[in-house]
Write a protein that holds these residues in place. Structure first.
Motif: not given
Length: 304
Positions: A169-170, A172-175, A230, A234, A236, A282, A284
């Protein structure tokens, strides 16, 4: 004593002296004999001896991959076979190998290598448009047969343990365009200025090498950099480490110890002095934890 007798004595003395010199100049350590049975036992893989080069090679075809490259259904003989070769090197043993991995296997298998007496010397792709994505991790080492073969065994075991192909599963999810983190902890931990680039924050540390008798440094791409995006909790980090060859293993261990993933290990240049190796990564987590991981890797370079 006649001339003939003196001549005979001279010949005997010279012969003894030459004999002594020959013995003295011979290496004291005989080449270690490869125990191929033990290599198979410790690696868990059957091998084959190349008599011409005295190399014992264990191989494991990745029959589980079901790989397709640019629409072509691939088979293990088409470069999809993991292997490790063992060769006597004086009173030690040398190992080199290439491990075929899916993306999600790379970092668990890399940690298995680093934690068990092996070096990781390269990480890259061999194909474009491959499904699933396939990476190739090169390993090496010099030491006792027992240590190296056991390390290779741990690597192959981890490949088997993680071969299901299930994507994690990912983390972390962020824009990244909505970054709100505070850059001050990054500067305090890493000890270098942070530059805001768009909505993200970047640290760049230069190195220097010689190219065609001219100095090449930070502005020419010989640099370590880290981009943070981020929020404080939270975030990256992604970037590139520029290293001497002697620094690679320390940086790898520090980053993996901090839970930061390695994405590639390769060269960006040829014929430079000293040789510079580049590592892409990479991670997170919280900003402070990520910055501490980068700092730990930088500290290994200062000590090497």
């Amino acid at each position: 004593m006649n001339t003939l007798r003196w001549f005979q004595i001279g010949i005997i003395v010279l012969s003894v002296w030459v004999s002594g010199q020959s013995v003295a100049q011979q290496p004291s350590n005989n080449p270690v004999a490869l125990d191929t049975v033990k290599i198979e036992q410790l690696t868990g893989i059957k091998g084959k001896l190349d008599a011409a080069e005295s190399v014992f090679k264990v191989s494991q075809p990745r029959t589980d991959l079901n790989a397709i490259v640019a629409g072509v259904k691939m088979t293990p003989p088409m470069g999809l076979t993991s292997w490790a070769g063992f060769q006597a090197a004086g009173d030690q043993v040398m190992v080199m190998g290439d491990i075929v991995l899916q993306e999600d296997q790379v970092n668990p298998v890399m940690s298995a290598a680093l934690d068990n007496g092996l070096q990781v010397t390269g990480l890259h792709n061999h194909f474009l448009w491959d499904k699933p994505r396939i990476m190739f991790m090169h390993i090496g080492g010099m030491g006792t047969l027992e240590t190296l073969a056991a390390g290779v065994g741990k690597v192959f075991a981890k490949v088997q343990e993680t071969h299901s192909g299930k994507k994690p599963a990912a983390a972390i999810k962020l824009d990244a365009a909505k970054t709100s983190l505070d850059p001050k902890p990054i500067e305090a931990i890493i000890g270098a200025p942070v530059e805001k680039t768009g909505e993200v924050y970047k640290v760049t540390l230069g190195r220097t090498t010689q190219m065609n008798d001219h100095s090449a440094g930070k502005a020419m791409g010989v640099n370590t950099w880290a981009v943070f995006a981020g929020s404080d909790e939270k975030a990256i980090v992604e970037g590139d480490f520029a290293m001497l060859e002697s620094e690679l293993q320390g940086v790898l261990k520090a980053l993996r110890g901090a839970g930061i993933n390695i994405a590639a290990i390769h060269h960006h240049m040829v014929n430079e002095t000293p040789k510079i190796v580049f590592l892409h990564y990479w991670g997170a987590g919280s900003v402070s934890d990520l910055a501490k991981g980068i700092k730990a890797a930088l500290d290994t370079q200062a000590k090497s």
